[in-house]
Design an enzyme around this catalytic site. Structure first.
Site, short mmCIF file in Angstrom:
data_model
loop_
_atom_site.label_atom_id
_atom_site.label_comp_id
_atom_site.label_asym_id
_atom_site.label_seq_id
_atom_site.Cartn_x
_atom_site.Cartn_y
_atom_site.Cartn_z
N LYS A 22 -15.53 3.50 -16.15
CA LYS A 22 -15.53 2.54 -15.03
C LYS A 22 -16.95 2.13 -14.68
O LYS A 22 -17.86 2.95 -14.72
CB LYS A 22 -14.89 3.18 -13.79
CG LYS A 22 -13.43 3.49 -13.92
CD LYS A 22 -13.03 4.33 -12.73
CE LYS A 22 -11.73 3.92 -12.14
NZ LYS A 22 -11.39 4.70 -10.94
N HIS B 184 -0.72 4.55 -6.67
CA HIS B 184 -1.92 4.20 -5.92
C HIS B 184 -1.54 4.32 -4.44
O HIS B 184 -0.67 3.59 -3.96
CB HIS B 184 -2.35 2.77 -6.26
CG HIS B 184 -3.50 2.26 -5.43
ND1 HIS B 184 -4.69 1.81 -5.98
CD2 HIS B 184 -3.64 2.12 -4.10
CE1 HIS B 184 -5.50 1.43 -5.00
NE2 HIS B 184 -4.87 1.62 -3.84
N GLU C 227 -9.14 4.95 -1.18
CA GLU C 227 -8.12 4.78 -2.21
C GLU C 227 -7.99 6.05 -3.06
O GLU C 227 -9.01 6.62 -3.47
CB GLU C 227 -8.46 3.59 -3.11
CG GLU C 227 -8.43 2.26 -2.38
CD GLU C 227 -8.49 1.06 -3.31
OE1 GLU C 227 -7.97 0.00 -2.93
OE2 GLU C 227 -9.07 1.18 -4.41
N GLU D 294 -11.94 5.38 -4.63
CA GLU D 294 -13.07 4.66 -4.05
C GLU D 294 -12.81 4.38 -2.57
O GLU D 294 -11.69 4.54 -2.09
CB GLU D 294 -13.32 3.34 -4.78
CG GLU D 294 -12.19 2.34 -4.63
CD GLU D 294 -12.58 0.94 -5.10
OE1 GLU D 294 -13.76 0.60 -5.10
OE2 GLU D 294 -11.66 0.19 -5.44
N ARG E 53 -14.27 -2.50 4.18
CA ARG E 53 -13.94 -3.82 4.76
C ARG E 53 -12.47 -3.83 5.14
O ARG E 53 -11.74 -2.91 4.83
CB ARG E 53 -14.18 -4.90 3.70
CG ARG E 53 -13.41 -4.57 2.45
CD ARG E 53 -13.41 -5.68 1.43
NE ARG E 53 -13.00 -5.21 0.12
CZ ARG E 53 -11.78 -5.04 -0.28
NH1 ARG E 53 -10.78 -5.30 0.53
NH2 ARG E 53 -11.49 -4.61 -1.49
N VAL F 236 -6.68 -6.89 2.20
CA VAL F 236 -5.59 -7.87 2.16
C VAL F 236 -4.31 -7.28 2.76
O VAL F 236 -3.61 -7.92 3.54
CB VAL F 236 -5.32 -8.31 0.69
CG1 VAL F 236 -4.11 -9.23 0.61
CG2 VAL F 236 -6.54 -8.96 0.07
N ARG G 148 2.37 -10.51 -1.82
CA ARG G 148 1.28 -11.48 -1.94
C ARG G 148 1.82 -12.66 -2.75
O ARG G 148 2.07 -12.53 -3.96
CB ARG G 148 0.09 -10.89 -2.69
CG ARG G 148 -0.52 -9.69 -2.02
CD ARG G 148 -1.81 -9.33 -2.75
NE ARG G 148 -2.35 -8.08 -2.24
CZ ARG G 148 -3.57 -7.65 -2.51
NH1 ARG G 148 -4.38 -8.35 -3.30
NH2 ARG G 148 -4.02 -6.50 -2.03
P1 ADP Z 1 -11.32 -1.59 -8.46
O1 ADP Z 1 -12.40 -1.23 -7.50
O2 ADP Z 1 -11.82 -2.48 -9.54
O3 ADP Z 1 -10.08 -2.09 -7.78
P2 ADP Z 1 -10.23 1.10 -8.71
O4 ADP Z 1 -11.11 2.26 -8.98
O5 ADP Z 1 -9.76 0.92 -7.29
O6 ADP Z 1 -10.93 -0.25 -9.22
O7 ADP Z 1 -8.96 1.16 -9.65
C1 ADP Z 1 -8.01 0.13 -9.71
C2 ADP Z 1 -6.74 0.58 -10.40
O8 ADP Z 1 -7.03 1.08 -11.73
C3 ADP Z 1 -6.00 1.73 -9.74
O9 ADP Z 1 -5.16 1.29 -8.69
C4 ADP Z 1 -5.23 2.31 -10.91
O10 ADP Z 1 -4.10 1.53 -11.19
C5 ADP Z 1 -6.20 2.16 -12.07
N1 ADP Z 1 -7.03 3.39 -12.27
C6 ADP Z 1 -8.30 3.58 -11.85
N2 ADP Z 1 -8.75 4.83 -12.18
C7 ADP Z 1 -7.74 5.43 -12.84
C8 ADP Z 1 -7.56 6.76 -13.44
N3 ADP Z 1 -8.53 7.67 -13.43
N4 ADP Z 1 -6.37 7.03 -14.01
C9 ADP Z 1 -5.37 6.11 -14.02
N5 ADP Z 1 -5.47 4.87 -13.50
C10 ADP Z 1 -6.63 4.53 -12.91
#
Ligand code: ADP
Length: 456
Positions: free
Chosen positions: A158, A208, A275, A288, A292, A295, A338
């Site tokens: 990421k 999530h 989150e 994360e 803010r 939505v 949405r």
């Molecule tokens: P962003 O900030 O780009 O929205 P996030 O870290 O919030 O990224 O992750 C967005 C989505 O990606 C999560 O809701 C989930 O569906 C998927 N995701 C992120 N990290 C993982 C992980 N370690 N394992 C499985 N899915 C993940």
């Protein structure tokens, strides 16, 4: 209390902020791009200023233009909404230097939590459960290979500066890692201007689940429960609800308390969202913090009766939170859809002129939108045109209310994702609450493109 707030955003969220200001007796200033001159947020604000051409980089992301607009109109605060500059520590700093209040956390907190690797470290220290992964950005491919071997595949790479579901790569075997590492770095650099990436364990079928918090400038932090946001497409949320069927009252108290403590540990103020991913066993893992308004905040407002935007404004003036954790109660169930201006089958954007627009209200229904008949959906911005929120005594009633609302919604002239939402709402797995982040991969192909009702 503030006398005048500049709303540094557009569309439904700009209107939502104007509603809160009106209720509090605060004057508003709308800023707009040349493409948005006839938008409702411009019509309903007390003052308005054009800040540049349609391209957001020259208007809604243009810090000097926004600050000048605030100076000219004598606004004493800026509400950034979501998206655009809402998580810009730079804007928050410039506001501070210009003696304009930024309605959000302090710049150093935005900066800390905006770097996902730093946020991970800070939250780990505060006792928040975490997936195994790298402690900071990965210095090299070898380091990435070593950590991935230790924690076991699959892993996910990421971007530390990531957002909006971009800059992520799933790696299922060591042989894929070198290529994925280089690509992820390149993509992160291109999308966010920072190429740093980190790595964590990839969960196969998580939910999530996120917690809404509010913190004041006096060390008080409370949580407003959770939202289930597992219905996603390309990591973008499509439908959210509160509460989550997977969270018991006991678990909510435990996780909510933990999140509030963690927020206090980093001196968090204003509204924020923590989150998490949740596995089948009900274990939570930090992902994360969004610093803010989000939505999907209306589903929390519907079940708690708390106006989060008004609280944001009160907090920014320095007021103490007006209620305690024990006074926060959760009533019924709320779901948000949405509605995007997209083909519901191919997801190709469908900008254009809406010839007819009508969303029925009725008991338990809230519609947050800036769309109306004869308005133009611009190709320059996000495709979301409305948020339909349904509240019921229980989940079943919320689903029934959402279905009857979407079935009777009329949007002519453009395509929308409403047929997709109706499909989701009728799925046995959705009705039973059997959700995870892969839900859409299974169901999306079943949806057929709707013929356009009116293309005149
Ligand atoms: P962003 O900030 O780009 O929205 P996030 O870290 O919030 O990224 O992750 C967005 C989505 O990606 C999560 O809701 C989930 O569906 C998927 N995701 C992120 N990290 C993982 C992980 N370690 N394992 C499985 N899915 C993940």
């Amino acid at each position: 209390m503030f006398k005048k707030i500049l709303v540094a955003n557009r569309g439904e969220i700009a209107l939502r902020i104007i509603f809160a200001c009106r209720e509090l007796g605060i004057k508003t200033v709308a800023v707009y791009s040349e493409a948005d001159e006839s938008s409702l947020h411009v019509r309903f604000a007390d003052q308005d200023i054009c800040i540049g051409p349609a391209r957001s980089s020259e208007s809604y992301l243009n810090v000097p233009a926004i600050i000048s607009a605030a100076e000219i109109t004598g606004a004493d605060a800026i509400h950034p909404g979501y998206g655009f500059l809402s998580e810009s520590a730079y804007l928050a700093e410039v506001c501070e230097a210009c003696h304009i209040r930024f309605i959000g956390p302090d710049p150093h907190v935005i900066r800390l939590l905006g770097d996902k690797a730093k946020a991970r470290r800070a939250m780990k220290k505060a006792g928040v459960p975490m997936l195994a992964g790298s402690d900071g950005p990965l210095e090299s491919e070898d380091k990435a290979l070593k950590i991935a071997k230790d924690i076991g595949y699959p892993v996910i790479l990421k971007a530390v500066a990531g957002g909006g579901g971009r800059g992520m790569r799933i790696v299922t075997a060591a042989s894929e890692l070198p290529h994925a590492f280089k690509t992820a770095q390149r993509e992160a650099e291109a999308a966010f201007g920072v190429g740093d990436v980190y790595l964590e364990k990839y969960l196969e079928s998580p939910r999530h689940v996120e917690f809404q918090i509010l913190g004041d400038h006096h060390g008080n932090v409370i949580h407003l429960g959770e939202r289930e946001c597992s219905i996603q497409r390309r990591h973008q949320k499509l439908l959210e609800e509160s509460p989550s069927v997977a969270v018991s009252d006991k678990l909510r108290r435990k996780m909510g308390g933990l999140v509030a403590d963690a927020a206090r540990a980093v001196q968090y103020s204003n509204a924020g969202t923590f989150e998490f991913l949740m596995d089948e066993k009900g274990s939570f893992y930090f992902m994360e913090v969004n610093t803010r308004i989000q939505v999907e905040h209306p589903v929390t407002e519907m079940v708690t009766g708390i106006d989060i935007v008004k609280e944001q404004i009160r907090i920014a003036t320095g007021e103490r939170l007006s209620f305690k954790q024990s006074e926060v109660t959760f009533t019924g169930h709320a779901i948000e859809c949405r509605v995007n201006a997209e083909d519901p089958f191919t997801f190709v954007p469908s900008p254009g002129v809406i010839h007819a627009f009508s969303v029925p209200g009725g008991p338990g229904v809230r519609v947050d939108t800036a769309a109306h008949s004869e308005c133009t959906i611009s190709p320059h911005y996000d495709s979301m045109i409305a948020k339909v929120i349904a509240h019921g005594r229980d989940r079943q009633e919320a689903i029934a209310r959402m279905k009857r609302t979407l079935e009777m919604t009329v949007v002519e002239g453009i395509r929308t994702t409403i047929p997709l939402h109706l499909r989701i709402l009728n799925e046995p797995d959705f009705i039973a609450g059997r959700l995870n982040t892969h839900f859409m991969e299974r169901y999306q192909p079943k949806v057929k493109a709707e013929p356009l009702a009116d293309t005149a």
